[in-house]
Design an enzyme around this catalytic site. Structure first.
Site, mmCIF file in Angstrom:
data_model
loop_
_atom_site.group_PDB
_atom_site.id
_atom_site.type_symbol
_atom_site.label_atom_id
_atom_site.label_comp_id
_atom_site.label_asym_id
_atom_site.label_seq_id
_atom_site.Cartn_x
_atom_site.Cartn_y
_atom_site.Cartn_z
ATOM 1 N N HIS A 122 62.430 0.573 -60.608
ATOM 2 C CA HIS A 122 62.969 -0.468 -59.730
ATOM 3 C C HIS A 122 62.089 -0.738 -58.507
ATOM 4 O O HIS A 122 62.350 -1.688 -57.766
ATOM 5 C CB HIS A 122 64.373 -0.098 -59.244
ATOM 6 C CG HIS A 122 65.398 -0.039 -60.328
ATOM 7 N ND1 HIS A 122 65.603 -1.072 -61.211
ATOM 8 C CD2 HIS A 122 66.277 0.939 -60.679
ATOM 9 C CE1 HIS A 122 66.567 -0.737 -62.061
ATOM 10 N NE2 HIS A 122 66.984 0.476 -61.766
ATOM 11 N N ASP A 159 66.110 1.868 -70.254
ATOM 12 C CA ASP A 159 67.132 2.157 -69.252
ATOM 13 C C ASP A 159 68.186 1.055 -69.264
ATOM 14 O O ASP A 159 67.877 -0.107 -69.543
ATOM 15 C CB ASP A 159 66.459 2.240 -67.875
ATOM 16 C CG ASP A 159 67.364 2.770 -66.782
ATOM 17 O OD1 ASP A 159 67.209 3.948 -66.414
ATOM 18 O OD2 ASP A 159 68.222 2.005 -66.280
ATOM 19 N N HIS A 161 69.594 -0.359 -66.839
ATOM 20 C CA HIS A 161 69.329 -1.334 -65.780
ATOM 21 C C HIS A 161 67.952 -1.971 -65.993
ATOM 22 O O HIS A 161 67.004 -1.282 -66.380
ATOM 23 C CB HIS A 161 69.379 -0.667 -64.402
ATOM 24 C CG HIS A 161 70.685 -0.009 -64.088
ATOM 25 N ND1 HIS A 161 70.918 1.333 -64.332
ATOM 26 C CD2 HIS A 161 71.833 -0.519 -63.570
ATOM 27 C CE1 HIS A 161 72.158 1.633 -63.972
ATOM 28 N NE2 HIS A 161 72.729 0.527 -63.504
ATOM 29 N N ASP A 243 70.958 6.082 -69.370
ATOM 30 C CA ASP A 243 72.240 5.637 -68.830
ATOM 31 C C ASP A 243 72.909 4.564 -69.688
ATOM 32 O O ASP A 243 73.962 4.049 -69.308
ATOM 33 C CB ASP A 243 72.097 5.161 -67.379
ATOM 34 C CG ASP A 243 70.794 4.438 -67.086
ATOM 35 O OD1 ASP A 243 70.033 4.169 -68.029
ATOM 36 O OD2 ASP A 243 70.527 4.164 -65.906
#
Length: 308
Positions: A122, A159, A161, A243
């Site tokens: 990120h 991931d 996200h 996740d």
């Protein structure tokens, strides 16, 4: 050939507030899951400044250094925190993935897994966010291209996200293909299919909430694998977030451990065909501690099987 596990005790010194999902205990779970495996265990070095400067300006590196507190914990935003040990952990996080690139490209090991924190996908060019300070995998991609002289490097980020930071750092890099599958809608809100990079070098796959591993497999078979085959990478980097597992508290996908096994194996198949199996994987998210350990062990076991 063996699989390298690249990590460092400094990652335990990056301390976040009580109750924060990106916590020291995540690494305990990872270490516990991998402790009995026959891995080539490597101490993560600090990244060289020149290698981080490929993706972040000097002013940003200085700003992160200046933000580190002498004691306690400092918030950089609502999600991202630093403590006195965070700077060393962040530099070693990038260094671990770079070391994996060196080892895999030299033939010292068959593939590598970097067990790092803080994560990296990120972190944008000049913005820390989403628990991340430096773009570990993006830096490794640029390093493989510029230092090792490769022509094509693919990054696959599974991931839950969107890897907005990696996308930002590689947006203008025509020698890379960045693929991200992620739940949408979900934080950080980026990763629409129409975000395709400056050179049609970005592929974003939005997965609906409550979708499962069967849906993911269909999407990867229809969209990801053909693009990877056509790109023919000379190195495959993986941003391995776990996740998307159904137990994770921060999202609403319903993958099982077996889905991570399938996806890891399928990516290794493509790496076998295009680049002699050269894969470097780096830990990103995964916040249910039990699920994280199970998924990391499954992922690394596939890497070990394929490194032989």
């Amino acid at each position: 050939m063996s699989t390298a596990l690249i990590t460092h005790h400094d990652f335990f010194d990056h301390v976040t507030p009580p109750g924060h999902p990106e916590q020291v205990a995540r690494l305990d779970s990872v270490y516990g899951a991998l402790e009995d495996l026959d891995l080539t265990r490597v101490v993560a070095p600090l990244a060289a400044e020149a290698d981080l400067l490929r993706v972040h300006p000097k002013a940003y590196l200085d700003r992160i250094a200046d933000a580190i507190p002498e004691k306690g914990i400092r918030a950089l935003d609502a999600d991202t925190h630093v403590s006195p040990g965070s700077l060393g952990a962040a530099w070693r996080g990038a260094g671990a993935v770079l070391r994996g690139v060196d080892m895999v490209l030299s033939g010292e090991v068959g593939n590598a897994f970097a067990a790092v924190r803080p994560p990296g996908h990120h972190a944008e060019t000049e913005t820390p966010m989403g628990f991340c300070l430096f773009g570990n995998v993006a830096a490794a991609a640029k390093y493989a291209l510029d230092h090792h002289g490769l022509s094509r490097v693919a990054v696959v980020d599974f991931d839950v996200h969107h890897g907005n930071g990696t996308q930002d750092l590689l947006w203008d890099e025509a020698r890379t293909l960045f693929v991200s599958s992620h739940q949408m809608p979900l934080w950080p809100g980026t990763g629409r299919p129409d975000e395709t990079g400056a050179h049609d070098n970005v592929l974003n796959l939005a997965l609906p909430p409550e979708s499962d591993g069967a849906h993911m497999r269909r999407v990867y078979e229809a969209e990801v694998f053909p693009r990877l085959h056509a790109f023919a990478p000379e190195l495959l980097l993986i941003s391995a977030g776990f996740d998307a597992h159904h137990a994770d508290p921060l999202a609403q996908l319903n993958w099982e451990v077996e889905d991570f096994v399938w996806l890891t194996g399928a990516l290794c198949d493509i790496a076998d065909e295009s680049c002699g199996g050269r894969v470097v994987s780096a830990l990103e998210g995964g916040y249910d501690l039990e699920a994280l350990g199970l998924c990391v062990a499954a992922h690394v076991n596939v890497l070990m099987e394929r490194a032989r």
